[in-house]
Scaffold this motif. Structure first.
Motif, mmCIF file in Angstrom:
data_model
loop_
_atom_site.group_PDB
_atom_site.id
_atom_site.type_symbol
_atom_site.label_atom_id
_atom_site.label_comp_id
_atom_site.label_asym_id
_atom_site.label_seq_id
_atom_site.Cartn_x
_atom_site.Cartn_y
_atom_site.Cartn_z
ATOM 1 N N CYS A 154 0.832 -1.211 0.000
ATOM 2 C CA CYS A 154 0.000 0.000 0.000
ATOM 3 C C CYS A 154 0.861 1.254 0.000
ATOM 4 O O CYS A 154 1.963 1.268 0.530
ATOM 5 C CB CYS A 154 -0.911 0.011 1.228
ATOM 6 S SG CYS A 154 -2.007 -1.413 1.320
ATOM 7 N N TYR A 192 -3.765 4.740 3.819
ATOM 8 C CA TYR A 192 -3.101 3.691 3.056
ATOM 9 C C TYR A 192 -3.931 3.431 1.801
ATOM 10 O O TYR A 192 -5.064 2.957 1.900
ATOM 11 C CB TYR A 192 -3.027 2.388 3.849
ATOM 12 C CG TYR A 192 -2.274 2.458 5.146
ATOM 13 C CD1 TYR A 192 -0.936 2.089 5.205
ATOM 14 C CD2 TYR A 192 -2.904 2.846 6.321
ATOM 15 C CE1 TYR A 192 -0.240 2.122 6.409
ATOM 16 C CE2 TYR A 192 -2.218 2.876 7.532
ATOM 17 C CZ TYR A 192 -0.889 2.517 7.562
ATOM 18 O OH TYR A 192 -0.212 2.549 8.751
ATOM 19 N N ALA A 193 -3.391 3.736 0.635
ATOM 20 C CA ALA A 193 -4.046 3.408 -0.629
ATOM 21 C C ALA A 193 -3.451 2.083 -1.091
ATOM 22 O O ALA A 193 -2.252 1.987 -1.358
ATOM 23 C CB ALA A 193 -3.796 4.493 -1.657
ATOM 24 N N CYS A 194 -4.275 1.054 -1.135
ATOM 25 C CA CYS A 194 -3.800 -0.307 -1.362
ATOM 26 C C CYS A 194 -4.148 -0.793 -2.769
ATOM 27 O O CYS A 194 -5.085 -0.293 -3.392
ATOM 28 C CB CYS A 194 -4.423 -1.234 -0.327
ATOM 29 S SG CYS A 194 -3.999 -0.755 1.374
ATOM 30 N N ALA A 242 -8.859 -4.446 -2.383
ATOM 31 C CA ALA A 242 -9.655 -4.439 -1.150
ATOM 32 C C ALA A 242 -9.142 -5.492 -0.175
ATOM 33 O O ALA A 242 -9.165 -5.274 1.038
ATOM 34 C CB ALA A 242 -11.129 -4.670 -1.467
ATOM 35 N N ALA A 253 -6.183 -4.048 1.568
ATOM 36 C CA ALA A 253 -6.658 -3.036 2.518
ATOM 37 C C ALA A 253 -7.264 -3.696 3.759
ATOM 38 O O ALA A 253 -7.072 -3.217 4.874
ATOM 39 C CB ALA A 253 -7.679 -2.117 1.848
ATOM 40 N N PHE A 288 -6.174 -2.996 7.492
ATOM 41 C CA PHE A 288 -7.184 -2.580 8.466
ATOM 42 C C PHE A 288 -7.038 -3.379 9.760
ATOM 43 O O PHE A 288 -7.066 -2.825 10.854
ATOM 44 C CB PHE A 288 -8.590 -2.769 7.885
ATOM 45 C CG PHE A 288 -9.689 -2.543 8.885
ATOM 46 C CD1 PHE A 288 -10.123 -1.268 9.181
ATOM 47 C CD2 PHE A 288 -10.275 -3.610 9.553
ATOM 48 C CE1 PHE A 288 -11.128 -1.047 10.118
ATOM 49 C CE2 PHE A 288 -11.288 -3.402 10.481
ATOM 50 C CZ PHE A 288 -11.707 -2.118 10.763
ATOM 51 N N ARG A 339 -12.064 1.168 6.778
ATOM 52 C CA ARG A 339 -11.680 0.737 5.432
ATOM 53 C C ARG A 339 -12.796 1.103 4.474
ATOM 54 O O ARG A 339 -13.967 0.842 4.748
ATOM 55 C CB ARG A 339 -11.434 -0.770 5.374
ATOM 56 C CG ARG A 339 -10.983 -1.232 3.977
ATOM 57 C CD ARG A 339 -10.743 -2.705 3.901
ATOM 58 N NE ARG A 339 -11.951 -3.488 4.055
ATOM 59 C CZ ARG A 339 -12.845 -3.737 3.087
ATOM 60 N NH1 ARG A 339 -12.680 -3.224 1.887
ATOM 61 N NH2 ARG A 339 -13.909 -4.482 3.341
ATOM 62 N N ASN A 342 -10.438 -0.098 -1.227
ATOM 63 C CA ASN A 342 -9.000 -0.386 -1.162
ATOM 64 C C ASN A 342 -8.218 0.668 -0.374
ATOM 65 O O ASN A 342 -6.996 0.724 -0.463
ATOM 66 C CB ASN A 342 -8.428 -0.497 -2.586
ATOM 67 C CG ASN A 342 -8.438 0.832 -3.316
ATOM 68 O OD1 ASN A 342 -9.374 1.617 -3.189
ATOM 69 N ND2 ASN A 342 -7.402 1.085 -4.087
ATOM 70 N N VAL A 343 -8.900 1.479 0.425
ATOM 71 C CA VAL A 343 -8.257 2.531 1.217
ATOM 72 C C VAL A 343 -8.529 2.303 2.703
ATOM 73 O O VAL A 343 -9.654 1.990 3.100
ATOM 74 C CB VAL A 343 -8.776 3.933 0.800
ATOM 75 C CG1 VAL A 343 -8.239 5.020 1.712
ATOM 76 C CG2 VAL A 343 -8.407 4.218 -0.650
ATOM 77 N N VAL A 344 -7.481 2.455 3.499
ATOM 78 C CA VAL A 344 -7.621 2.382 4.957
ATOM 79 C C VAL A 344 -7.289 3.756 5.528
ATOM 80 O O VAL A 344 -6.282 4.364 5.169
ATOM 81 C CB VAL A 344 -6.684 1.321 5.573
ATOM 82 C CG1 VAL A 344 -6.768 1.340 7.096
ATOM 83 C CG2 VAL A 344 -7.019 -0.063 5.031
ATOM 84 N N THR A 385 -13.211 10.140 1.087
ATOM 85 C CA THR A 385 -12.601 9.006 0.383
ATOM 86 C C THR A 385 -13.566 8.442 -0.657
ATOM 87 O O THR A 385 -13.207 8.175 -1.800
ATOM 88 C CB THR A 385 -12.175 7.914 1.386
ATOM 89 O OG1 THR A 385 -11.222 8.478 2.288
ATOM 90 C CG2 THR A 385 -11.566 6.721 0.672
#
Length: 145
Positions: A22, A46-48, A51, A54, A58, A105, A108-110, A137
């Motif tokens: 990420c 965190y851009a992962c 999913a 992520a 998470f 979460r 795909n972003v935390v 987001t």
């Protein structure tokens, strides 16, 4: 950020910390209350690549911060369900204060929001800041921003 919060630091993340591949980033904001006391909030993002990645981050995010900072055991905090997954904990360091951490979460972003010098009466602040971060987001992910 809501009115009254000011940017404090734009470089709060170690660029070598890339869990699950990420891309991390972070920013710190501060707010002075009417009594002159300061609230500090740190956002980590965190851009992962997926999913699933992520979701793994998470599960690690809040316990990792507790370990890094040497916090006492966490107490769960109740905040509204946000994003695909969310949780909040409070690490008490005095009789009435501690640090609160909300993690959410969104695909795909935390997002991890850490509010320092938090007291239990500030749960609305934690919920509001986390909700705003989740909404922003989603807007970015949908192309609205």
């Amino acid at each position: 950020m809501p009115k009254g919060w000011y940017l404090f630091d734009q470089d709060v993340f170690d660029p070598d910390d890339r869990p699950e591949g990420c891309q991390p980033d972070g920013v710190t904001f501060e707010k002075w209350t009417s009594k002159g006391a300061e609230l500090v909030s740190i956002f980590n993002i965190y851009a992962c690549p997926s999913a699933d990645a992520a979701a793994s981050v998470f599960r690690q995010a809040a316990p990792q911060l507790a370990k890094e900072r040497g916090f006492d055991p966490a107490t769960s905090l109740t905040i509204p369900h946000l994003g695909d997954e969310s949780t909040a904990v409070w690490h008490k360091w005095s009789r009435t204060q501690g640090d609160a951490v909300a993690t959410a979460r969104v695909g795909n972003v935390v997002l991890r929001l850490w509010v320092q010098a938090y007291s239990e009466k500030d749960s609305a602040v934690l919920s509001d800041l986390t909700r705003r971060a989740v909404e922003r987001t989603r807007a970015v992910q949908s192309g609205k921003l």
